[in-house]
Design an enzyme around this catalytic site. Structure first.
Site, PDB file in Angstrom:
ATOM      1  N   ALA A  11      -3.799   7.105  -8.361  1.00 52.03           N
ATOM      2  CA  ALA A  11      -4.389   7.046  -7.019  1.00 52.03           C
ATOM      3  C   ALA A  11      -4.630   5.599  -6.601  1.00 52.03           C
ATOM      4  O   ALA A  11      -4.225   5.183  -5.508  1.00 52.03           O
ATOM      5  CB  ALA A  11      -5.679   7.855  -6.961  1.00 52.03           C
ATOM      6  N   LEU A  36      -1.383   3.810  -5.920  1.00 54.54           N
ATOM      7  CA  LEU A  36      -0.832   4.220  -4.630  1.00 54.54           C
ATOM      8  C   LEU A  36      -1.553   3.515  -3.488  1.00 54.54           C
ATOM      9  O   LEU A  36      -0.931   2.912  -2.613  1.00 54.54           O
ATOM     10  CB  LEU A  36      -0.937   5.735  -4.465  1.00 54.54           C
ATOM     11  CG  LEU A  36      -0.628   6.294  -3.074  1.00 54.54           C
ATOM     12  CD1 LEU A  36       0.813   6.006  -2.678  1.00 54.54           C
ATOM     13  CD2 LEU A  36      -0.927   7.778  -3.032  1.00 54.54           C
ATOM     14  N   TYR A  37      -2.874   3.587  -3.480  1.00 47.10           N
ATOM     15  CA  TYR A  37      -3.637   2.999  -2.376  1.00 47.10           C
ATOM     16  C   TYR A  37      -3.411   1.495  -2.289  1.00 47.10           C
ATOM     17  O   TYR A  37      -3.221   0.953  -1.190  1.00 47.10           O
ATOM     18  CB  TYR A  37      -5.128   3.318  -2.518  1.00 47.10           C
ATOM     19  CG  TYR A  37      -5.428   4.790  -2.546  1.00 47.10           C
ATOM     20  CD1 TYR A  37      -4.714   5.699  -1.760  1.00 47.10           C
ATOM     21  CD2 TYR A  37      -6.420   5.304  -3.369  1.00 47.10           C
ATOM     22  CE1 TYR A  37      -4.988   7.058  -1.795  1.00 47.10           C
ATOM     23  CE2 TYR A  37      -6.707   6.658  -3.404  1.00 47.10           C
ATOM     24  CZ  TYR A  37      -5.979   7.526  -2.622  1.00 47.10           C
ATOM     25  OH  TYR A  37      -6.249   8.873  -2.645  1.00 47.10           O
ATOM     26  N   ARG A  38      -3.415   0.812  -3.406  1.00 44.05           N
ATOM     27  CA  ARG A  38      -3.191  -0.643  -3.389  1.00 44.05           C
ATOM     28  C   ARG A  38      -1.789  -0.963  -2.873  1.00 44.05           C
ATOM     29  O   ARG A  38      -1.607  -1.914  -2.113  1.00 44.05           O
ATOM     30  CB  ARG A  38      -3.409  -1.244  -4.775  1.00 44.05           C
ATOM     31  CG  ARG A  38      -4.837  -1.147  -5.286  1.00 44.05           C
ATOM     32  CD  ARG A  38      -5.828  -1.791  -4.361  1.00 44.05           C
ATOM     33  NE  ARG A  38      -7.135  -1.895  -5.026  1.00 44.05           N
ATOM     34  CZ  ARG A  38      -8.261  -2.073  -4.386  1.00 44.05           C
ATOM     35  NH1 ARG A  38      -8.287  -2.167  -3.073  1.00 44.05           N
ATOM     36  NH2 ARG A  38      -9.394  -2.160  -5.050  1.00 44.05           N
ATOM     37  N   PHE A  88      -4.412  -0.787   0.902  1.00 43.25           N
ATOM     38  CA  PHE A  88      -5.833  -0.460   0.947  1.00 43.25           C
ATOM     39  C   PHE A  88      -6.642  -1.530   0.226  1.00 43.25           C
ATOM     40  O   PHE A  88      -6.253  -2.004  -0.834  1.00 43.25           O
ATOM     41  CB  PHE A  88      -6.098   0.915   0.324  1.00 43.25           C
ATOM     42  CG  PHE A  88      -5.822   2.057   1.256  1.00 43.25           C
ATOM     43  CD1 PHE A  88      -6.846   2.619   2.010  1.00 43.25           C
ATOM     44  CD2 PHE A  88      -4.544   2.558   1.400  1.00 43.25           C
ATOM     45  CE1 PHE A  88      -6.597   3.673   2.875  1.00 43.25           C
ATOM     46  CE2 PHE A  88      -4.281   3.612   2.267  1.00 43.25           C
ATOM     47  CZ  PHE A  88      -5.314   4.164   3.012  1.00 43.25           C
TER      48      PHE A  88
END
Length: 185
Positions: free
Chosen positions: A145, A148-150, A154
């Site tokens: 997670a 993915l966000y990085r 994000f």
């Protein structure tokens, strides 16, 4: 697949089961989560997407426009007010944002790029310049997670935040829209 609110309503029991499995929540909270998700479909800017294969739902993501009247927004604003001014993120919640309320892939299908497809589809054309979400803290951000966000741009808004209903610490992350990168689709 993008869902209309009425389609989301029909699938909500199945979607909440995915949520419980992905977050390792006890089955006893099913009814309260079901009510909350059904209510969320009525919020301004509501948008939902699901990943399916052979008529089986593998994952879900949904969100809506943030609003100071919502529980999560109030939690966020309260926590941010408690930060020293030098630590506060350079965002203005009053300018509006899209709350990624939920994004979950059933544990049997995690690691196959479904989460990336869900979040990019959800945020493509979102009616805001900023997206916000929360995710459980993980030591060193060593999980899919956070990766993915990085990879999608994000950044940290708030770290080690606790909600009354969950003993785990959460990170609240934000991304400017459109997303910085959606490669890997």
């Amino acid at each position: 697949m993008h869902l209309r609110p009425d389609e989301f309503l029909l699938l909500t029991p199945e979607l909440v089961k995915i949520h419980l499995a992905a977050m390792d929540y006890p089955p006893g909270i099913f009814d309260s989560r079901l009510r909350a998700w059904r209510s969320d479909r009525l919020k301004p800017g509501f948008h939902a997407v699901v990943a399916t294969h052979d008529s089986e739902v593998l994952g879900v993501a949904y969100g809506f426009l943030g609003d100071p009247a919502y529980w999560w927004d109030r939690q966020l604003r309260h926590a941010l007010r408690g930060l020293p001014s030098a630590s506060q993120p350079k965002i203005d919640l009053n300018e509006g944002y899209f709350e990624v309320a939920e994004i979950h892939v059933h544990p049997d299908y995690q690691g196959a790029g479904i989460g990336r497809r869900l979040i990019t589809a959800l945020l493509d054309g979102a009616p805001a310049h900023l997206a916000l979400l929360s995710t459980p803290e993980v030591a060193g951000e060593h999980n899919a997670a956070f990766g993915l966000y990085r990879s999608l741009g994000f950044f940290d808004v708030l770290r080690h935040h606790y909600y009354e209903s969950d003993p785990r610490a959460f990170a609240i992350l934000g991304a400017w829209l459109p997303l910085a990168s959606s490669s890997g689709l």
